[in-house]
Design a protein around this motif. Structure first.
Motif, PDB file in Angstrom:
ATOM      1  N   THR A   1      -5.564  -8.805   9.476  1.00 13.05           N
ATOM      2  CA  THR A   1      -4.365  -8.249   8.838  1.00 13.05           C
ATOM      3  C   THR A   1      -4.360  -8.611   7.369  1.00 13.05           C
ATOM      4  O   THR A   1      -4.518  -9.779   7.014  1.00 13.05           O
ATOM      5  CB  THR A   1      -3.092  -8.814   9.478  1.00 13.05           C
ATOM      6  OG1 THR A   1      -3.101  -8.535  10.872  1.00 13.05           O
ATOM      7  CG2 THR A   1      -1.870  -8.193   8.850  1.00 13.05           C
ATOM      8  N   GLN A  33       2.907   0.384  -3.544  1.00 10.39           N
ATOM      9  CA  GLN A  33       4.268   0.812  -3.826  1.00 10.39           C
ATOM     10  C   GLN A  33       5.153  -0.404  -4.079  1.00 10.39           C
ATOM     11  O   GLN A  33       4.881  -1.499  -3.578  1.00 10.39           O
ATOM     12  CB  GLN A  33       4.811   1.605  -2.642  1.00 10.39           C
ATOM     13  CG  GLN A  33       4.006   2.868  -2.371  1.00 10.39           C
ATOM     14  CD  GLN A  33       4.374   3.526  -1.063  1.00 10.39           C
ATOM     15  OE1 GLN A  33       5.355   3.180  -0.436  1.00 10.39           O
ATOM     16  NE2 GLN A  33       3.568   4.487  -0.640  1.00 10.39           N
ATOM     17  N   TYR A  35       9.258  -1.490  -3.778  1.00 11.50           N
ATOM     18  CA  TYR A  35      10.558  -1.142  -3.243  1.00 11.50           C
ATOM     19  C   TYR A  35      11.574  -2.181  -3.710  1.00 11.50           C
ATOM     20  O   TYR A  35      11.236  -3.336  -3.958  1.00 11.50           O
ATOM     21  CB  TYR A  35      10.549  -1.150  -1.708  1.00 11.50           C
ATOM     22  CG  TYR A  35       9.751  -0.042  -1.066  1.00 11.50           C
ATOM     23  CD1 TYR A  35       8.365  -0.120  -0.951  1.00 11.50           C
ATOM     24  CD2 TYR A  35      10.388   1.080  -0.534  1.00 11.50           C
ATOM     25  CE1 TYR A  35       7.642   0.899  -0.344  1.00 11.50           C
ATOM     26  CE2 TYR A  35       9.673   2.096   0.083  1.00 11.50           C
ATOM     27  CZ  TYR A  35       8.298   1.993   0.171  1.00 11.50           C
ATOM     28  OH  TYR A  35       7.578   2.998   0.784  1.00 11.50           O
ATOM     29  N   PRO A  43      15.055  -0.808   2.242  1.00 13.45           N
ATOM     30  CA  PRO A  43      14.307  -0.752   0.982  1.00 13.45           C
ATOM     31  C   PRO A  43      14.310   0.667   0.411  1.00 13.45           C
ATOM     32  O   PRO A  43      14.268   1.642   1.157  1.00 13.45           O
ATOM     33  CB  PRO A  43      12.898  -1.165   1.395  1.00 13.45           C
ATOM     34  CG  PRO A  43      13.073  -1.899   2.686  1.00 13.45           C
ATOM     35  CD  PRO A  43      14.225  -1.269   3.355  1.00 13.45           C
ATOM     36  N   LEU A  88      10.000  -5.737  -3.095  1.00 10.90           N
ATOM     37  CA  LEU A  88       8.899  -5.769  -2.136  1.00 10.90           C
ATOM     38  C   LEU A  88       7.765  -4.881  -2.621  1.00 10.90           C
ATOM     39  O   LEU A  88       7.989  -3.717  -2.967  1.00 10.90           O
ATOM     40  CB  LEU A  88       9.368  -5.261  -0.768  1.00 10.90           C
ATOM     41  CG  LEU A  88      10.453  -6.063  -0.054  1.00 10.90           C
ATOM     42  CD1 LEU A  88      11.088  -5.240   1.052  1.00 10.90           C
ATOM     43  CD2 LEU A  88       9.865  -7.336   0.526  1.00 10.90           C
ATOM     44  N   ASP A  92      -0.940   0.394   0.820  1.00 14.23           N
ATOM     45  CA  ASP A  92      -1.381   1.383   1.797  1.00 14.23           C
ATOM     46  C   ASP A  92      -2.854   1.107   2.085  1.00 14.23           C
ATOM     47  O   ASP A  92      -3.697   1.247   1.217  1.00 14.23           O
ATOM     48  CB  ASP A  92      -1.187   2.788   1.217  1.00 14.23           C
ATOM     49  CG  ASP A  92      -1.332   3.874   2.270  1.00 14.23           C
ATOM     50  OD1 ASP A  92      -0.964   5.017   1.976  1.00 14.23           O
ATOM     51  OD2 ASP A  92      -1.821   3.572   3.375  1.00 14.23           O
ATOM     52  N   LYS A  99      -0.214   3.421   7.183  1.00 17.54           N
ATOM     53  CA  LYS A  99       0.258   2.069   7.472  1.00 17.54           C
ATOM     54  C   LYS A  99       0.463   1.289   6.190  1.00 17.54           C
ATOM     55  O   LYS A  99      -0.461   1.113   5.396  1.00 17.54           O
ATOM     56  CB  LYS A  99      -0.767   1.341   8.344  1.00 17.54           C
ATOM     57  CG  LYS A  99      -0.332  -0.037   8.764  1.00 17.54           C
ATOM     58  CD  LYS A  99      -1.360  -0.667   9.666  1.00 17.54           C
ATOM     59  CE  LYS A  99      -0.979  -2.088  10.016  1.00 17.54           C
ATOM     60  NZ  LYS A  99      -2.005  -2.723  10.860  1.00 17.54           N
ATOM     61  N   LEU A 100       1.677   0.813   5.993  1.00 21.51           N
ATOM     62  CA  LEU A 100       1.987  -0.010   4.834  1.00 21.51           C
ATOM     63  C   LEU A 100       2.045  -1.478   5.239  1.00 21.51           C
ATOM     64  O   LEU A 100       2.624  -1.826   6.262  1.00 21.51           O
ATOM     65  CB  LEU A 100       3.338   0.371   4.237  1.00 21.51           C
ATOM     66  CG  LEU A 100       3.426   1.670   3.444  1.00 21.51           C
ATOM     67  CD1 LEU A 100       4.843   1.852   2.903  1.00 21.51           C
ATOM     68  CD2 LEU A 100       2.425   1.681   2.298  1.00 21.51           C
ATOM     69  N   PHE A 102       3.564  -4.870   3.865  1.00 21.60           N
ATOM     70  CA  PHE A 102       4.534  -5.307   2.877  1.00 21.60           C
ATOM     71  C   PHE A 102       4.240  -6.722   2.402  1.00 21.60           C
ATOM     72  O   PHE A 102       3.698  -7.560   3.140  1.00 21.60           O
ATOM     73  CB  PHE A 102       5.952  -5.246   3.455  1.00 21.60           C
ATOM     74  CG  PHE A 102       6.543  -3.876   3.355  1.00 21.60           C
ATOM     75  CD1 PHE A 102       6.249  -2.909   4.302  1.00 21.60           C
ATOM     76  CD2 PHE A 102       7.382  -3.547   2.303  1.00 21.60           C
ATOM     77  CE1 PHE A 102       6.781  -1.632   4.198  1.00 21.60           C
ATOM     78  CE2 PHE A 102       7.910  -2.277   2.197  1.00 21.60           C
ATOM     79  CZ  PHE A 102       7.613  -1.316   3.142  1.00 21.60           C
TER      80      PHE A 102
END
Lengths: 112, 114
Positions: A1, A33, A35, A43, A88, A92, A99-100, A102
């Protein structure tokens, strides 16, 4: 991960000060990204950066994607109380399906 | 005109109960997600559906079961609730694009298990 570490974790500053938030990973992302989340809400997307070295500006906010697409920064000029919130970053993952991942989050408080 | 809506906003229940959270989006997106945000504000994806098909299923206990009756709805059912399930659950939606997706989040459901 894949893990996205943000620093600092907490930041309390006065109105008018400048600040920078960092988002770092050892992995490459196809895009990244940022947020902002306010208490009791979800978010809200601020910006997406997709090209290594890309710089985007949103009023007093400047976002940069690292050349290697492993890190990003958010710089706020002349912070205002309205900038208060949880910031945050989200990466990607290359080649995966929408799937993001964070980041760990940066809580910013701007006082008068 | 709420883009992504969730119900309920707050859910307080006893350990062992079964509960559901509903999500609807009116953005015309083809992909929907469930996220869990813990007490440290860490946001982690749980599930993702594209055109009603499950495409992401992270390491989540099988007590959690998502269901997507159509592209605009994604519900989350939780069986045998445990104390550790207490968190804020967010629904989100996006278009599944070739390069990147921008996700729109609902307001969240704060689940408290007593």
């Amino acid at each position: 991960t894949q893990l996205l570490e943000q620093s600092p974790q907490f930041l309390s500053i006065q109105e008018g000060e400048n600040l920078t938030v960092y988002c770092n990973s050892s992995s490459v992302f196809s895009s990244l990204q940022w947020y902002r989340q306010e208490p009791g809400e979800g978010p809200v997307l601020l910006v997406t950066v997709v090209t290594g070295g890309e710089v985007k500006k949103l009023k007093r906010l400047t976002f940069q994607f690292g050349d290697a697409r492993k890190d990003s920064s958010l710089h706020i000029t002349a912070a205002q109380p309205g900038d208060t919130g949880l910031y945050l970053c989200a990466g990607d993952e290359t080649g995966t399906a929408s799937k993001l991942t964070f980041g760990t989050g940066t809580r910013l408080q701007v006082t008068l | 005109d709420t883009a992504v809506s969730q119900t309920p906003k707050y859910l307080v229940t006893q350990m062992g109960n079964d509960k559901s959270i509903k999500c609807e989006q009116n953005l015309g997106h083809d992909t929907m997600y469930w996220y869990k945000q813990d007490s440290k504000k860490f946001l982690k994806i749980m599930f993702s559906y594209n055109n009603k098909e499950l495409i992401i299923n992270e390491t989540v206990p099988n007590r959690f079961s998502p269901k997507s009756p159509d592209k605009a709805h994604l519900n989350l059912h939780i069986n045998s609730l445990e104390l550790g399930d207490s968190a804020v659950y967010f629904c989100a939606s996006s278009h599944r694009g070739p390069r990147y997706n921008e996700q729109f989040f609902g307001p969240g459901t704060r689940l408290t298990v007593l």
